[in-house]
Design an enzyme around this catalytic site. Structure first.
Site, PDB file in Angstrom:
ATOM      1  N   ASP A  32      44.074  49.660  36.344  1.00  0.00           N
ATOM      2  CA  ASP A  32      45.330  49.113  35.991  1.00  0.00           C
ATOM      3  C   ASP A  32      46.217  48.639  37.241  1.00  0.00           C
ATOM      4  OD1 ASP A  32      47.433  48.326  33.699  1.00  0.00           O
ATOM      5  OD2 ASP A  32      48.436  49.649  35.022  1.00  0.00           O
ATOM      6  N   GLU A  90      42.149  45.253  37.569  1.00  0.00           N
ATOM      7  CA  GLU A  90      43.206  44.523  37.041  1.00  0.00           C
ATOM      8  C   GLU A  90      43.595  43.716  37.923  1.00  0.00           C
ATOM      9  OE1 GLU A  90      46.444  43.889  33.595  1.00  0.00           O
ATOM     10  OE2 GLU A  90      46.437  45.877  34.900  1.00  0.00           O
TER      11      GLU A  90
END
Length: 721
Positions: free
Chosen positions: A343, A379
């Site tokens: 993330d 990401e």
């Protein structure tokens, strides 16, 4: 109780079959107490006297799995200097393998007074915080092993443990929403029949329920608020949180592996649940604030934040890097997971302020013999300056391709001028990844993900409808590149509903014929809707959970998705191991290029076609006889060839098949819109009519390359594949 000196390595609580070794890093500490808690909350404090290289350690022969514990760290409390030791706060072990309970929003968790933030609050937090748990490392894995699968054959399914299982009718009520349910035969049957090869689980590291959400009657559903990087989230456990969550997680992985499904974890190493300077003291802040967090250089009472969550971990300190690497290795070696999606990964690459693809984080990943061999997905953005880094990660990494998402959405909502970008995304985005020596697997292609509209909502709503989040409807992304197909939200207009089904199928099919690695959001295969809510981070309820009671239209979408995944699995032309070149490939069994882009007349697109902003139609020819690279077994690949016809315009359009050199007969295998039946055979140069917003896929068997040996003397040798 006997107290032995113990060892400084490994960090955390390590049960060896006899007793437990405890080790905690803190450079800021002056004293450290290990606190053992019984079932009534009574606490026994043990002074840790041994310290080596700032690691405080002790061995307790009597401590067994299931023991709850925490630490109290004595030292300076001077926020302006970046130190926040506070022995009134019972602290979690950063290396805890399991965590019991859930932190409340009680004032005792905070080191300041709510009424006067400049005043200290020394109220004891033990009764209101979470507790670390000693766990047994022993588990019967049997013959468990990672599924042996080429990355190019991967189809990822982004799933939420609770959201996927909470309403499944074939799962008993008492185990729904748990790791047990995720490994249940009913879920595994759905995944295997669908054809996906990997589940990417949304955060299962122990996270915290945000106080401000709980006060509003909401919950942290997504879980991007980690506090325990080694501990499976305890709210997803069925049997209890005294270590049962570890056994249940392992059994879930074992069950999925038996079904040949990989497990990828969505991990949040960029920040912690302690938030900004006004957040609670749960773990890292009270252990060694300045070693774990990035602080503002000229005001160390505040945190440097590129995540939008209040803090960022300090990626240039060895103990933070060690924490992350130890955590990753633990999940691979002890929990048997097969990869990670990071993330806001740009934050991990920030050593000072700028994102640096040569940062220490990437260096240690690259050289690690365990982590470097699993799937690593970034990401590739954060909220800091220069944080959007699609295409900017090192060769070992794959990336969520945000450009793919945006371009495919725009093309299929009939935005002008998208043809060039659309073909680049279809072909694997070599413009983003080839310059770093990467191959199409660098691109994790997706149209929808947890953050944003579902596929059904993407074709049903122009605007977000997030009122249930109680933020005035202002949260979430406002620019969704969506189109409601003529009516906003629910409707009984048959034409609008038919258009929505067609467009949803178009995007699902596009995803599965694109080079790269496709990722499907759970529920998109059954037309799941969130009622237009594009930010369900706090909706732990029916808004987010999958509804398994399917109507005929949802059954149709499920059947279509299964068909598309099967088509991709059966045909290597849709999952090439090298980028398409648009040229005749040396060593290929063909005189045609590996890919051709054709206009509606069946001829090669011209410069004028590429530059025409109003051109929203094309045919992609994929040459199955032009795959020169062998598969992993060294076998040469010859596949059927394909024509994929896209009509993203709002008009009915005539398409002419290419001339016979591309293939004399083509069979319709997929179509959206009902003008031509699947199984119909079409001939070279034949003209067909395709409805607006439609897609068609045609296939033909590989054609033998003509040579002097196989052409009769009385026939002219054709210059075609």
């Amino acid at each position: 109780m006997q107290i032995w000196t113990g060892q400084s390595y490994p960090l955390g609580a390590t049960f060896d079959g006899s007793g437990t070794n405890f080790a905690l890093f803190s450079e800021a500490a002056e004293r450290v107490e290990l606190c053992l808690l019984d079932d009534d909350g009574a606490e026994r404090r043990i002074e840790i006297t041994e310290v080596d290289a700032f690691v405080w350690h002790v061995y307790l022969p009597a401590v067994q799995p299931g023991q709850r514990y925490g630490f109290r760290v004595h030292g300076p409390y001077d926020p302006a200097a970046g130190v926040r030791c506070d022995p009134s706060k019972l602290l979690l072990d950063p290396y805890a393998k399991a965590i019991s309970g859930m932190a409340s929003n009680h004032p005792s968790l905070y080191s300041y007074d709510f009424e006067d933030p400049t005043a200290r609050n020394t109220e004891d937090s033990a009764a209101h915080t979470m507790h670390s748990v000693v766990v047994s490392p022993f588990f019967d894995w049997g013959n468990d092993h990672p599924p042996a699968r080429d990355y190019h054959e991967t189809v990822i399914y982004e799933a939420h443990v609770k959201g996927l299982t909470m309403q499944h009718p074939d799962i008993d009520d008492d185990i729904r929403g748990t790791y047990v349910a995720m490994g249940h035969p009913a879920i595994i049957e759905h995944l295997t029949e669908l054809g996906v090869t990997a589940v990417e689980l949304m955060p299962v590291h122990q996270f915290v329920q945000d106080g401000h959400l709980v006060e509003k009657g909401l919950r942290n559903y997504w879980g991007y608020n980690t506090i325990g990087f080694f501990a499976p989230h305890n709210e997803y456990a069925y049997a209890g949180d005294q270590g049962e969550q570890v056994r249940e997680f392992k059994q879930m992985v074992k069950n999925l592996h038996e079904a040949d499904i990989e497990v990828i974890l969505d991990v949040v190493y960029n920040h912690t649940a302690e938030g900004n300077h006004m957040g609670p003291t749960l773990c890292f802040r009270g252990i060694d604030n300045a070693s774990y967090y990035r602080l503002v250089e000229d005001d160390k009472s505040h945190y440097y934040d590129t995540t939008g969550t209040g803090n960022s971990l300090l990626m240039r300190t060895p103990h933070v890097l060690q924490l992350i690497m130890d955590s990753l290795r633990y999940w691979v070696t002890e929990m048997h997971v097969d990869g990670f999606r990071f993330d806001l990964a740009s934050t991990l690459a920030r050593e000072l302020h700028e994102v640096d693809r040569l940062s220490a984080f990437f260096d240690i990943i690259q050289q690690d013999p365990i982590i470097s061999q699993v799937k690593l997905i970034a990401e590739p953005w954060d909220l800091g300056e220069g944080g959007y880094q699609v295409g900017g990660f090192p060769p070992l990494w794959s990336e969520w391709n945000g450009d793919y998402r945006d371009v495919v959405r725009d093309f299929h909502r009939s935005e002008p001028g998208m043809i060039g970008d659309f073909t680049s995304r279809l072909a694997g985005s070599s413009d983003l990844y080839q310059h770093t020596g990467r191959t199409p697997i660098a691109s994790i292609n997706f149209v929808t993900a947890h953050d944003g509209f579902t596929l059904r909502d993407l074709v049903s709503y122009n605007d977000r409808h997030n009122e249930a989040n109680q933020e005035g409807g202002n949260d979430g992304e406002s620019h969704n590149r969506s189109w409601n197909s003529g009516v906003e939200g629910e409707t009984d207009d048959a034409q609008v509903l038919a258009l929505r089904r067609r467009r949803a199928k178009n995007m699902m099919a596009t995803l599965l014929v694109s080079q790269g690695v496709p990722m499907i959001l759970h529920g998109d295969e059954i037309g799941r809707s969130q009622g237009g809510n594009n930010n369900t981070y706090c909706q732990d309820d029916e808004i987010s959970w999958m509804d398994w009671e399917l109507d005929s239209e949802q059954q149709e979408m499920l059947s279509f998705t299964r068909q598309m995944i099967a088509l991709r699995r059966e045909h290597p032309i849709f999952r090439r191991r090298r980028f398409l070149s648009g040229d005749v490939r040396e060593g290929a069994d063909s005189t045609l290029p590996d890919v051709e882009w054709l206009d509606t007349l069946g001829t090669r697109m011209t410069e004028a076609d590429w530059n025409d902003a109003h051109n929203k139609c094309l045919t992609m020819f994929l040459n199955g006889s032009a795959i020169p690279e062998p598969n992993l077994r060294g076998e040469r690949i010859i596949d059927d060839s394909a024509l994929v016809m896209f009509n993203a315009s709002g008009n009915t359009v005539d398409f002419t098949l290419p001339p016979a050199e591309y293939g004399e007969q083509w069979e319709v295998v997929v179509g959206t819109g009902e003008t031509i039946d699947v199984g119909t055979t079409l001939s070279a140069a034949e003209t067909i009519t395709r409805p607006s917003h439609s897609l068609m896929i045609l296939m033909r068997p590989a054609m033998e390359l003509a040579t002097e040996d196989n052409v009769p003397e009385d026939e002219e040798r054709p210059a075609r594949a």
